[in-house]
Design an enzyme around this catalytic site. Structure first.
Site, mmCIF file in Angstrom:
data_model
loop_
_atom_site.group_PDB
_atom_site.id
_atom_site.type_symbol
_atom_site.label_atom_id
_atom_site.label_comp_id
_atom_site.label_asym_id
_atom_site.label_seq_id
_atom_site.Cartn_x
_atom_site.Cartn_y
_atom_site.Cartn_z
ATOM 1 N N ASP A 122 0.826 -1.204 0.000
ATOM 2 C CA ASP A 122 0.000 0.000 0.000
ATOM 3 C C ASP A 122 0.859 1.251 0.000
ATOM 4 O OD1 ASP A 122 0.878 -0.712 2.563
ATOM 5 O OD2 ASP A 122 -0.787 0.284 3.566
ATOM 6 N N ASP A 154 -5.558 -2.644 -3.018
ATOM 7 C CA ASP A 154 -4.721 -1.685 -3.734
ATOM 8 C C ASP A 154 -4.112 -2.348 -4.966
ATOM 9 O OD1 ASP A 154 -4.940 -1.330 -0.864
ATOM 10 O OD2 ASP A 154 -3.678 0.422 -1.044
ATOM 11 N N GLU A 206 -2.423 8.978 -1.237
ATOM 12 C CA GLU A 206 -3.509 8.112 -0.767
ATOM 13 C C GLU A 206 -4.852 8.839 -0.857
ATOM 14 O OE1 GLU A 206 -3.031 7.032 3.350
ATOM 15 O OE2 GLU A 206 -4.327 5.279 3.132
ATOM 16 N N ARG A 250 4.818 4.371 6.424
ATOM 17 C CA ARG A 250 4.256 4.285 7.769
ATOM 18 C C ARG A 250 4.280 2.828 8.267
ATOM 19 N NH1 ARG A 250 -1.561 5.869 5.589
ATOM 20 N NH2 ARG A 250 -2.342 3.823 4.999
ATOM 21 N N ASP A 251 3.626 2.593 9.391
ATOM 22 C CA ASP A 251 3.720 1.278 10.020
ATOM 23 C C ASP A 251 2.779 0.258 9.383
ATOM 24 O OD1 ASP A 251 1.434 2.503 10.874
ATOM 25 O OD2 ASP A 251 1.786 2.210 13.027
ATOM 26 N N GLU A 252 2.757 0.253 8.032
ATOM 27 C CA GLU A 252 1.996 -0.751 7.272
ATOM 28 C C GLU A 252 2.944 -1.428 6.284
ATOM 29 O OE1 GLU A 252 -2.045 -0.589 6.486
ATOM 30 O OE2 GLU A 252 -2.303 1.509 7.037
HETATM 31 C C1 BGC Z 1 -4.156 0.796 3.652
HETATM 32 C C2 BGC Z 1 -4.942 0.758 2.375
HETATM 33 C C3 BGC Z 1 -5.787 -0.471 2.449
HETATM 34 C C4 BGC Z 1 -6.770 -0.183 3.542
HETATM 35 C C5 BGC Z 1 -7.883 -1.119 3.700
HETATM 36 C C6 BGC Z 1 -5.146 1.031 4.743
HETATM 37 O O1 BGC Z 1 -4.612 1.196 5.985
HETATM 38 O O2 BGC Z 1 -3.137 1.714 3.617
HETATM 39 O O3 BGC Z 1 -4.373 1.154 1.239
HETATM 40 O O4 BGC Z 1 -6.333 -0.928 1.287
HETATM 41 O O5 BGC Z 1 -6.130 0.057 4.769
HETATM 42 O O6 BGC Z 1 -8.960 -0.398 3.594
#
Ligand code: BGC
Length: 726
Positions: free
Chosen positions: A337, A350, A602, A341-343
């Site tokens: 995504d 996506d 985003e 950040r912390d993902e």
């Molecule tokens: C991510 C998105 C992802 C979504 C789910 C987010 O935190 O960054 O791109 O698809 O969560 O809705």
């Protein structure tokens, strides 16, 4: 490959320090060939006699480790000597970093407690016909490396002055992870070096380096220092409206470099982590920093660039560049995504939104083949797909996210023409459709469940991330679409799909009964694009009316946006599609460009018109999903489209759609059959404006210019017209 090597870990507890494993050995005879195979529970870097082995960054990459762990094999024949020292350093990587950062996912603690395991095997063939194998076992030793801390979100701590202490024999342990598989995806490599454009002092008095471009990777710096002096670096994507350094949107990710210098001139770049950034803040730095001391190294999967878009409009060109940078920044072994950040996770929704654009910009067949194999490996027994692949326990079973399981393989097949991807994924596709059938509340629809809906749609009620389109509407529409894709894929594979064909017919019927009206832009878009609307022309006309009546504004989120322009232009509203594409005011694709974006945001308003940030909480400036608009530019504006019956551009449809607001537009695409190129340009002849079309096709093509169709053989063709494409 047969593994003689055993899994080893350090005997001593090193806390956060990355261990280095060492084995010394002679190789006294003439060497014919030496192959080193390695993998680790974490990320590793191998050195033989001080030389880095290979150029794979963050090896072994990221897969569903508990089921499939890739190993890499390197030819090290040239690095071997009479006396040898093989060293492998192991960092936490994706295997053991506490991911994701924002929630207490159940597997997190378990993964963090795993050992820094290593397995390696060096097979040496000598010229005299003899062979020798050096492999990991108790004869290896492990000690502390200079990497004192390394983690995906928080960054790296390195002590250049650290002198390795005691090395103890490594300990063998019982590995409980997944099967070791040879490298399947593209390797990850350093791809580009971006020089710093300036070093400046912010109004808050901080020293900041600007690279002029958001990249994913790390900074390489050179510094003259006294032993023990420190460098501390923070990463950020944006400056705030006062021009100060900002990274609150990284949430819990610390994204820091802490470096302790040795004496003299030295150069450092992180070994085992990465960041998404355009700016760095020098929290500590010996001497007066100058731009020449800093380079941003962009790191991503080693995909070949295949597609290029260019036009007469500078802002549009910047958008095209931002889309490509968005792909580079988020195709780091897994389609993520965002990179900061912390993902930084393999969010399925996506990926399905962006896959078509991705497959034109770059050759991503191998990249998706690996990721989709991980998806199949992580599919739950009920057939649903985890929200992120490789999975973390953050949920599963959301319409449009899980549909990555059908949409991605189908697109990879269309773009590259190889049915292997369908063969590999067909069971996963069917099981997913079966999951919907079994879990819906109403037959032939998908009602109930929890979905992300039209994520970030602008028609969301205040305080919600979800647009106003009905959840059951979106879910049922994707149920139809995925069933349709199973039918199409099954036919390619020669499977009996009659049951799915019947099911599809019933879904369409049920959908039309349950949803006779469409309420939002996204609902209109889905009804038309997935062939569900009773009267597609009227629905597209209504959509155009809706868009116009709110001032040519799009309101779509992750679900509707990828198809919005396609639906408009397929039903005679190409001019309006261009209006949306070329619009500069919020909300639009070009609005972020006018605000200086160098990647795709985003949110349509990541930076609002008054200069404030949308929020700290969910505001990435490198999220590729809306970059999916590029596939409309390739397929409609430039007009290059694969033909389903002969995929992979074995046959091509080329139907350019010019617009008077652009002087010219050009797309080129390196396909499996050669280069296809379409360019149109307004020219003046005898005071009259005309259109000049230049088309090169490597395959038989159907060229449609201003309504006139021609079947052509491979070659380059020139046409003139008036621009009337209605
Ligand atoms: C991510 C998105 C992802 C979504 C789910 C987010 O935190 O960054 O791109 O698809 O969560 O809705």
């Amino acid at each position: 490959m047969e593994w003689a090597g055993k899994w080893i870990r350090p005997a001593q507890d090193m806390g956060e320090v990355c261990p280095v494993f060492v084995r010394e050995f002679p190789a006294g005879k003439e060497i014919k060939r030496a192959l080193l195979s390695v993998t680790a529970m974490g990320v590793y870097e191998a050195r033989l006699n001080g030389e880095r082995v290979g150029d794979f960054v963050l090896a072994p990459g990221w897969t569903v480790y508990k089921k499939r762990l890739q190993y890499q094999t390197y030819d090290v024949s040239k690095l071997l000597d009479r006396e040898n020292r093989l060293e492998v350093t192991v960092g936490k990587g994706w295997y053991r970093s506490p991911m994701p950062g924002w929630c207490n996912e159940e597997g997190k603690a378990e993964r963090a407690a795993e050992p820094a395991g290593l397995i390696a095997q060096l097979e040496i063939a000598y010229e005299d016909g003899s062979e020798e194998v050096i492999y990991t076992d108790e004869s290896w030793k492990a000690g502390e490396s200079r990497i004192r801390f390394s983690e995906i979100y928080d960054g790296e701590t390195y002590d250049a002055g650290f002198e390795p202490g005691e090395f103890l024999p490594a300990v063998c342990f019982a590995y409980t992870g997944g099967t070791l598989i040879p490298q399947q995806g593209e390797k990850i490599r350093e791809q580009e070096h971006v020089a710093a454009s300036r070093v400046f002092t912010t109004p808050a008095g901080e020293t900041v380096v600007d690279f002029g471009q958001e990249v994913t990777g790390y900074v390489c710096f050179t510094v003259d220092a006294r032993a023990g002096e420190r460098v501390e670096i923070s990463h950020g994507e944006m400056l705030d409206k006062e021009g100060n350094f900002y990274n609150s949107n990284y949430r819990s990710a610390k994204a820091k470099i802490n470096y302790t210098c040795r004496e003299g001139r030295q150069t450092y770049k992180p070994f085992m982590t990465f960041f998404g950034f355009r700016y760095i803040r020098l929290d500590r730095f010996p001497g007066t920093p100058a731009a020449e001391q800093f380079t941003a190294v962009a790191v991503h999967s080693d995909m070949k660039r295949t597609g290029y878009l260019r036009s007469s409009d500078a802002l549009l060109n910047r958008l095209f560049s931002n889309i490509v940078w968005g792909q580079k920044g988020n195709f780091l072994d897994v389609p993520t995504d965002c990179p900061q950040r912390d993902e930084r996770l393999g969010w399925t929704g996506d990926a399905q939104a962006f896959v078509r654009t991705a497959s034109y910009n770059y050759d991503v067949e191998k990249f998706f083949t690996k990721w989709l194999a991980d998806m199949a490996a992580d599919q739950l027994p009920d057939g649903s797909i985890p929200h992120v692949i490789p999975a973390m326990s953050v949920g599963n079973g959301s319409a449009a996210w899980d549909d990555a399981s059908t949409i991605c393989p189908w697109q990879i097949y269309l773009t590259y023409g190889n049915a292997d991807i369908l063969r590999q994924q067909f069971d996963c596709m069917k099981k997913y459709v079966g999951f919907i059938t079994a879990s819906t509340q109403d037959p032939f629809l998908w009602t109930g469940g929890t979905h992300f809906e039209d994520w970030l749609g602008l028609d969301a009620p205040v305080g919600s991330y979800k647009g106003s389109s009905r959840a059951d509407f979106i879910a049922s529409a994707f149920y139809a679409h995925s069933t349709d894709l199973v039918v199409r894929a099954g036919k390619v594979l020669g499977e009996d799909v009659s049951e799915y064909e019947k099911l599809y017919g019933k879904i369409v019927q049920a959908f039309r009964t349950a949803f006779p009206d469409y309420r939002t832009q996204t609902e209109h878009v889905l009804a038309v694009h997935f062939g569900l609307a009773q009267d597609a022309q009227k629905t597209a006309d209504d959509l155009a009316e809706m868009v116009l009546s709110c001032g040519s504004r799009l309101e779509t989120g992750f679900v509707g946006t990828p198809y919005l322009l396609h639906v408009l232009s397929s039903y005679g509203h190409t001019e309006l599609a261009y209006t949306l594409l070329l619009r500069r005011e919020y909300p639009s694709w070009l609005y972020p460009v006018t605000k200086g974006a160098t990647t795709v945001w985003e949110h349509w308003d990541g930076v609002m018109e008054n200069g404030d940030f949308w929020s700290d909480d969910m505001n990435s400036f490198n999220h590729y999903a809306y970059g999916s608009v590029a596939d409309w530019v390739y397929e409609v504006a430039a007009g290059i489209k694969p033909v389903e019956a002969e995929p992979g551009f074995a046959r091509i449809q080329i139907a350019p759609h010019p617009d008077a607001r652009l002087g010219w537009l050009e797309a080129s695409l390196e396909t499996r059959h050669g280069l296809v190129r379409s360019r149109w340009e307004w020219v003046e002849e005898n005071g009259e404006k005309k259109l000049r079309y230049e088309i090169t096709t490597p395959s038989p093509a159907r060229i449609v210019i201003e309504g006139k169709e021609r079947e052509v053989e491979p070659g380059t063709y020139l046409f003139f017209g008036t621009g009337d494409v209605a």
